[in-house]
Design a protein around this motif. Structure first.
Motif, mmCIF file in Angstrom:
data_model
loop_
_atom_site.group_PDB
_atom_site.id
_atom_site.type_symbol
_atom_site.label_atom_id
_atom_site.label_comp_id
_atom_site.label_asym_id
_atom_site.label_seq_id
_atom_site.Cartn_x
_atom_site.Cartn_y
_atom_site.Cartn_z
ATOM 1 N N ASP A 193 46.473 53.088 3.476
ATOM 2 C CA ASP A 193 45.445 53.854 4.186
ATOM 3 C C ASP A 193 46.061 54.648 5.334
ATOM 4 O OD1 ASP A 193 43.435 52.935 2.520
ATOM 5 O OD2 ASP A 193 42.662 51.454 3.959
ATOM 6 N N ARG A 194 46.979 54.018 6.060
ATOM 7 C CA ARG A 194 47.641 54.716 7.169
ATOM 8 C C ARG A 194 48.475 55.881 6.654
ATOM 9 N NH1 ARG A 194 48.856 49.147 9.272
ATOM 10 N NH2 ARG A 194 47.064 48.690 10.574
ATOM 11 N N TYR A 195 49.206 55.645 5.568
ATOM 12 C CA TYR A 195 50.029 56.729 5.032
ATOM 13 C C TYR A 195 49.191 57.819 4.377
ATOM 14 C CZ TYR A 195 54.570 55.001 6.330
ATOM 15 O OH TYR A 195 55.665 54.624 7.062
ATOM 16 N N ASN A 196 48.032 57.491 3.840
ATOM 17 C CA ASN A 196 47.128 58.530 3.328
ATOM 18 C C ASN A 196 46.722 59.465 4.464
ATOM 19 O OD1 ASN A 196 47.083 57.715 0.639
ATOM 20 N ND2 ASN A 196 45.362 56.331 0.953
ATOM 21 N N GLU A 197 46.459 58.891 5.622
ATOM 22 C CA GLU A 197 46.091 59.701 6.783
ATOM 23 C C GLU A 197 47.273 60.557 7.255
ATOM 24 O OE1 GLU A 197 43.768 59.227 11.020
ATOM 25 O OE2 GLU A 197 44.634 57.432 10.117
ATOM 26 N N VAL A 198 48.456 59.961 7.321
ATOM 27 C CA VAL A 198 49.660 60.710 7.711
ATOM 28 C C VAL A 198 49.886 61.853 6.727
ATOM 29 C CG1 VAL A 198 52.185 60.578 7.876
ATOM 30 C CG2 VAL A 198 50.753 58.817 8.968
ATOM 31 N N ARG A 199 49.748 61.574 5.435
ATOM 32 C CA ARG A 199 49.956 62.610 4.411
ATOM 33 C C ARG A 199 48.989 63.766 4.607
ATOM 34 N NH1 ARG A 199 47.581 61.043 0.096
ATOM 35 N NH2 ARG A 199 48.808 59.151 -0.082
ATOM 36 N N ARG A 200 47.716 63.464 4.811
ATOM 37 C CA ARG A 200 46.720 64.526 5.014
ATOM 38 C C ARG A 200 47.055 65.371 6.241
ATOM 39 N NH1 ARG A 200 43.212 60.299 3.613
ATOM 40 N NH2 ARG A 200 42.617 59.996 5.783
ATOM 41 N N MET A 201 47.518 64.725 7.296
ATOM 42 C CA MET A 201 47.861 65.452 8.518
ATOM 43 C C MET A 201 49.092 66.336 8.298
ATOM 44 S SD MET A 201 47.134 62.429 11.256
ATOM 45 C CE MET A 201 46.880 63.361 12.744
ATOM 46 N N VAL B 237 50.054 62.755 14.389
ATOM 47 C CA VAL B 237 50.703 62.401 13.128
ATOM 48 C C VAL B 237 52.012 61.668 13.393
ATOM 49 C CG1 VAL B 237 51.897 64.611 12.804
ATOM 50 C CG2 VAL B 237 51.333 63.208 10.821
ATOM 51 N N TYR B 238 52.766 62.098 14.378
ATOM 52 C CA TYR B 238 54.013 61.412 14.731
ATOM 53 C C TYR B 238 53.709 59.995 15.223
ATOM 54 C CZ TYR B 238 58.230 60.001 17.113
ATOM 55 O OH TYR B 238 59.324 59.271 17.526
ATOM 56 N N GLN B 239 52.737 59.872 16.106
ATOM 57 C CA GLN B 239 52.390 58.562 16.661
ATOM 58 C C GLN B 239 51.972 57.583 15.569
ATOM 59 O OE1 GLN B 239 49.401 59.479 19.617
ATOM 60 N NE2 GLN B 239 50.822 60.778 20.767
ATOM 61 N N LYS B 240 51.156 58.055 14.631
ATOM 62 C CA LYS B 240 50.700 57.200 13.538
ATOM 63 C C LYS B 240 51.856 56.818 12.610
ATOM 64 C CE LYS B 240 45.936 58.815 13.479
ATOM 65 N NZ LYS B 240 45.221 57.555 13.600
ATOM 66 N N ALA B 241 52.702 57.789 12.279
ATOM 67 C CA ALA B 241 53.843 57.513 11.407
ATOM 68 C C ALA B 241 54.821 56.551 12.085
ATOM 69 C CB ALA B 241 54.539 58.820 11.024
ATOM 70 N N TYR B 242 55.048 56.739 13.372
ATOM 71 C CA TYR B 242 55.970 55.869 14.106
ATOM 72 C C TYR B 242 55.442 54.436 14.142
ATOM 73 C CZ TYR B 242 59.204 54.225 17.650
ATOM 74 O OH TYR B 242 60.170 53.520 18.314
ATOM 75 N N LYS B 243 54.173 54.297 14.482
ATOM 76 C CA LYS B 243 53.567 52.961 14.554
ATOM 77 C C LYS B 243 53.660 52.264 13.197
ATOM 78 C CE LYS B 243 49.336 50.486 15.567
ATOM 79 N NZ LYS B 243 47.915 50.538 15.788
ATOM 80 N N VAL C 26 60.048 59.774 7.888
ATOM 81 C CA VAL C 26 58.794 60.513 8.073
ATOM 82 C C VAL C 26 58.738 61.005 9.515
ATOM 83 C CG1 VAL C 26 56.273 60.390 8.039
ATOM 84 C CG2 VAL C 26 57.591 59.156 6.294
ATOM 85 N N CYS C 27 59.020 60.114 10.446
ATOM 86 C CA CYS C 27 58.982 60.458 11.875
ATOM 87 C C CYS C 27 60.080 61.442 12.254
ATOM 88 C CB CYS C 27 59.139 59.196 12.715
ATOM 89 S SG CYS C 27 57.914 57.946 12.381
ATOM 90 N N SER C 28 61.283 61.195 11.774
ATOM 91 C CA SER C 28 62.383 62.078 12.157
ATOM 92 C C SER C 28 62.175 63.485 11.598
ATOM 93 C CB SER C 28 63.732 61.507 11.732
ATOM 94 O OG SER C 28 63.835 61.411 10.340
ATOM 95 N N GLY C 29 61.561 63.594 10.424
ATOM 96 C CA GLY C 29 61.249 64.913 9.872
ATOM 97 C C GLY C 29 60.257 65.674 10.737
ATOM 98 N N ILE C 30 59.293 64.955 11.279
ATOM 99 C CA ILE C 30 58.316 65.585 12.173
ATOM 100 C C ILE C 30 59.009 66.079 13.439
ATOM 101 C CG2 ILE C 30 56.267 65.174 13.606
ATOM 102 C CD1 ILE C 30 55.416 63.103 11.379
ATOM 103 N N SER C 31 59.878 65.255 13.999
ATOM 104 C CA SER C 31 60.572 65.672 15.229
ATOM 105 C C SER C 31 61.516 66.844 14.962
ATOM 106 C CB SER C 31 61.319 64.500 15.865
ATOM 107 O OG SER C 31 62.291 63.974 15.001
#
Length: 127
Positions: A103-111, A12-18, A49-54
């Protein structure tokens, strides 16, 4: 199964970062008058989004703090979607680019939601 030693190992971090990096480069084409509004806002929220995950990863010894930080990250994801809608409606990005990013953010959201609902799988034991 892959061992997760760092927040950077989380898919999820990798996808959000990219995706946040794609937004960064994409916003270089936004009009100059948007520099201190839309451009700054979408860059900030997508990075958050990424910084929240970290931050959540660092607090996983405390399950409620872990979930709280992931919830913050989820809020930033939703905010980024709002800025993407503005970007599309102002004609700064085309429909295809918009759909790909959504589409990418839908995936990040689900994760993120899955991590929130299954926080016990990520949180360390305090014993």
């Amino acid at each position: 199964m892959v061992q997760i030693n760092s927040f950077q190992d989380l898919i999820v971090y990798q996808k959000a970062y990219k995706t946040s990096m794609e937004i960064f480069y994409l916003t270089h084409t936004f009009p100059k008058e948007e520099k201190y509004s839309l451009t700054d806002q979408i860059r900030r929220s997508s990075r958050s989004v990424c910084s929240g995950i970290s931050e959540a990863w660092a607090k996983r010894i405390y399950p409620k703090s872990f979930v709280n930080k992931l919830t913050d990250s989820l809020g930033e994801e939703y905010e980024t979607e709002t800025w993407l809608n503005y970007s599309k409606d102002c004609k700064y990005i085309d429909e295809k680019t918009f759909e790909e990013l959504m589409d990418r953010y839908n995936e990040v959201r689900r994760m993120l939601i899955s991590m929130i609902n299954n926080s016990d799988k990520f949180c360390k034991n305090r014993s």
